[in-house]
Design an enzyme around this catalytic site. Sequence first.
Site, PDB file in Angstrom:
ATOM      1  N   LYS A   1      81.329 -25.378-159.796  1.00  0.00           N
ATOM      2  CA  LYS A   1      81.927 -25.216-158.466  1.00  0.00           C
ATOM      3  C   LYS A   1      83.036 -26.241-158.279  1.00  0.00           C
ATOM      4  CE  LYS A   1      79.169 -25.870-154.861  1.00  0.00           C
ATOM      5  NZ  LYS A   1      79.629 -26.775-153.779  1.00  0.00           N
ATOM      6  N   SER A   2      82.805 -27.454-158.770  1.00  0.00           N
ATOM      7  CA  SER A   2      83.802 -28.519-158.620  1.00  0.00           C
ATOM      8  C   SER A   2      85.116 -28.146-159.289  1.00  0.00           C
ATOM      9  CB  SER A   2      83.272 -29.816-159.231  1.00  0.00           C
ATOM     10  OG  SER A   2      82.109 -30.246-158.575  1.00  0.00           O
TER      11      SER A   2
ATOM     12  N   ARG B   1      89.005 -26.841-157.705  1.00  0.00           N
ATOM     13  CA  ARG B   1      90.250 -27.514-158.100  1.00  0.00           C
ATOM     14  C   ARG B   1      91.228 -26.539-158.754  1.00  0.00           C
ATOM     15  NH1 ARG B   1      86.181 -31.076-157.789  1.00  0.00           N
ATOM     16  NH2 ARG B   1      86.617 -33.297-157.458  1.00  0.00           N
TER      17      ARG B   1
ATOM     18  N   ARG C   1      80.157 -34.927-140.830  1.00  0.00           N
ATOM     19  CA  ARG C   1      80.141 -35.741-142.034  1.00  0.00           C
ATOM     20  C   ARG C   1      81.394 -36.634-142.077  1.00  0.00           C
ATOM     21  NH1 ARG C   1      78.506 -31.564-146.789  1.00  0.00           N
ATOM     22  NH2 ARG C   1      78.698 -33.484-148.030  1.00  0.00           N
TER      23      ARG C   1
ATOM     24  N   SER D   1      83.497 -41.165-150.592  1.00  0.00           N
ATOM     25  CA  SER D   1      83.518 -39.899-151.328  1.00  0.00           C
ATOM     26  C   SER D   1      84.810 -39.801-152.105  1.00  0.00           C
ATOM     27  CB  SER D   1      83.398 -38.703-150.378  1.00  0.00           C
ATOM     28  OG  SER D   1      83.618 -37.497-151.083  1.00  0.00           O
ATOM     29  N   SER D   2      84.711 -39.350-153.329  1.00  0.00           N
ATOM     30  CA  SER D   2      85.910 -39.165-154.152  1.00  0.00           C
ATOM     31  C   SER D   2      86.764 -38.011-153.642  1.00  0.00           C
ATOM     32  CB  SER D   2      85.501 -38.893-155.600  1.00  0.00           C
ATOM     33  OG  SER D   2      84.794 -37.662-155.678  1.00  0.00           O
TER      34      SER D   2
ATOM     35  N   ASP E   1      74.483 -35.191-156.578  1.00  0.00           N
ATOM     36  CA  ASP E   1      73.994 -33.817-156.431  1.00  0.00           C
ATOM     37  C   ASP E   1      72.695 -33.569-157.202  1.00  0.00           C
ATOM     38  OD1 ASP E   1      76.008 -33.116-154.727  1.00  0.00           O
ATOM     39  OD2 ASP E   1      77.282 -32.249-156.276  1.00  0.00           O
TER      40      ASP E   1
ATOM     41  N   ARG F   1      70.741 -27.520-152.079  1.00  0.00           N
ATOM     42  CA  ARG F   1      70.119 -28.422-153.065  1.00  0.00           C
ATOM     43  C   ARG F   1      68.636 -28.650-152.746  1.00  0.00           C
ATOM     44  NH1 ARG F   1      73.949 -28.652-157.121  1.00  0.00           N
ATOM     45  NH2 ARG F   1      75.996 -29.026-156.206  1.00  0.00           N
TER      46      ARG F   1
END
Length: 856
Positions: free
Chosen positions: A443-444, A448, A541, A582-583, A724, A798
């Site tokens: 998904k990451s 992108r 968040r 967070s990145s 995660d 999750r």
Amino acid sequence: MKYGLISSEPVKSFLYEIHQLFFKEEPQRILLSQDQLERFLSEQTSGCFYVSGSFQREIMKYLDEADESAERCGCADTVLCMNGQVKGYNLLFRIFPDILNEYGDAIRSGKAAILGSGETSSAIRAALTDMNAQYDIVTDSPSTDDEISDTQLKESAAVYTCIINTTKTGEDPDTAKMPADPSLFTNLKTVIDLVENPLRTAMILEAHRKGIRTLSGAEILFRYVRASYELFTGEKTDDETYEMYQDAFYRRHRNVVLIGMPTCGKSTFASILSGITGRQNIEMDAQAEKILGTSISECFATKGEAYFRAVETETAQRLYEGTGRIISCGGGVIKTPETMRWLCHNGFVIWLSRDLSRLFPTGDRPLSRDRDHLIRLYEERKDLYQLYADCIIDNNGPFEKTARSLLHAIHERNTEYERRNFHDVTVKKGIRRFSALRIPSSKSLSHRALIASALADGVSSIRHCGRSDDLSATQDALRVLGAHFEREGNTVTVTHDTARENTPRIIDCRESATTLRFLIPLFALSETETVFKGQGRLLKRPLDVYEQIFAKLNLLFENDRETLRIKGPLKPGIFETDGNISSQFVSGLLFALPLLEGDSEIHVKPPVVSSSYIRLTLDILRQAGIEIIEKGNVFLIRGNQKYQSCTYDIPGDDSQAGVAACLALLNRSPVHVLNMDHDSHQGDHAVVEIMRRFGAEVTEMEEGFLFSPAKLKGTEIDLSDTPDLGPVLFALAAAIDDTTVFRNAGRLRHKESDRIAAMQEELGKLGVKLESEDDTVIIHGQKQLEGGITLDGHRDHRIVMALAVLCAACEKPLRIIGADAVHKSWPGFFRDLVIAGMKVAFDGSVQSAQFNVMNK
């Protein structure tokens, strides 16, 4: 709104069920006489009604307004009642031009034969006339110049390239009848049959065997109801949802029929498919023996093969009455056309093909009792298997490959609609067996690659692009920036057009923090105001990094926790951010800053968490031709750069590999994760080493990794770069009779849920103690978990997946509330759970009940 079907007598049709798929309610059955029709319409202040053929001309007299479509056809198949006014439409006429365009070559290259002269025929004639197509109307008693008899049709058969049947000939129960025989038409290219039941009429089947393109009545009915939905509600149905509805319908009404040589594996795989899908497994030979009252071998010996084939045909006819089954056929079933007709009417036929060298004689069957007989049978039958097969599955390779191919053919899409409509699940441990799972694509990386492709000129391709709610949110947002997406199989093609300049632009990120954080800087490139919406905890968040940047630049950034309003333009400069939040903030800036006119820098204050995710962004940017210079925790970004189109290959998602690996350990059964990249840059690739630290055996395979259970032990895990993995590792630790310590886990509190608190609450219900303080989580596992209770998934994908795999270690089933949250990242999760041996039952929808395999 009231929905119904107006008719003069009871109508047996799939219309009611298909309508319910679209509208989520069943239409009423409204029986009227002609004398009652006018009064009924006059009493309706609000309603949408289908009109059966017997009333379609009569109803025209009582309309306050007739749409052009109804006027053209002289009949209305649909009426809309609003504010005391009745308006009529002919939706068949509306949808038929699209159908004719699909089959245009067949229409334009010759002449169409329309079988029948009723109301349905009128709509099709009008559509053909509009496209200047030639046609003849075939009736029992021709009375006009464009009408011919059946005899004349046969005499001029070579003229016709298309047959369109509007009669009821071939409808159940007279399924053997054909209004016309396609084999007589030497130039026939297309057969369209509006009979909806059976799913494939005798005429459709004959055309199919001749290689002629076909369109069935059920398929046309779906298009008709889709048009009615869009007319009645004013809402469009996207193609993906439409396909889901179709798949749900066909899964219920179509059998899966396995054919092939003796010992090719039909019975074995029928049993496996039945267990996985919840479909009833029918052995056709066993059913025939019940009718015979003796064994097939005895029947051959005393009454001969012809007698058995006649009984086999009778068996197939009986099986025609039931649908949604797995039917495993005897090897010689294809020898009798009548038998195959009954099986094919409502069946999807799969030839389970196996090389002759892999087949072996069966001493209990007379026709394959030795090798010589088997070879003769193979040569006699292989062409017939080919003739009747809708799909051919090769069973010469590994067992898991064949099973997955079968599931892909009959199950992967067919349960998509059901999976989207369940709410809660009950899961319990099942059989222990080796399984091979193909985890979702990363998904990451998919996020992108979608963004980089959307910003590039030209055409980009993303192979193995993932499917999930989060990725859908990103695609929808990028469409506002001018991106266009087309999916064919697992490949998404991306092109760029003109961005939509809505004021303000409204972006629904659903629950996807990645979508929101990646795209805020991109939308801030424009002076047009953008409003971001979200669901769940999304806008609660952390967004402090962007809030500080926008404040420094004196730009609009208003977050009321329900909506976020921003306005650019973003300007080049030096951007500072803390690296311990967070990145995703760094990645969002990395995507946007190269498009500014001047150069920029990003300074990330250590410690930097999830640095591997920044690495993934840089990898994608590099492929897209964007130059970023790294100097420690500083990124130098040249302005005025252009994204280049290219092709991206997306590997499996290593965070989901963690779920599969924990399932292997908890279920005490090896799991081969097929599509893990050996050289992955994903931070969650650390799962390979983490599993070894827990005591698992991990083997690098030619494709992916094999995770095998062993004697498990507690350990200490650093989650700073793998947050995660946290929930599913907590679940694994809960079932190990030892203590496990997790360091740097604090960021789990700021996800879709507070994942530490959520797992503490749910594991506590099972008697497992989870302690947490600051960034540390300590779990004291147990040797045995009882189960038999209800757990809450906290609307977090999750958490749901972690609790589901934990069921493998529980003595009794666990019910999980809100399990449909898995759509966020792994829509097929519960299907794959069943493949791995677990047992699953869904709650929450009529359709999902068909996937109930709890008691198998």
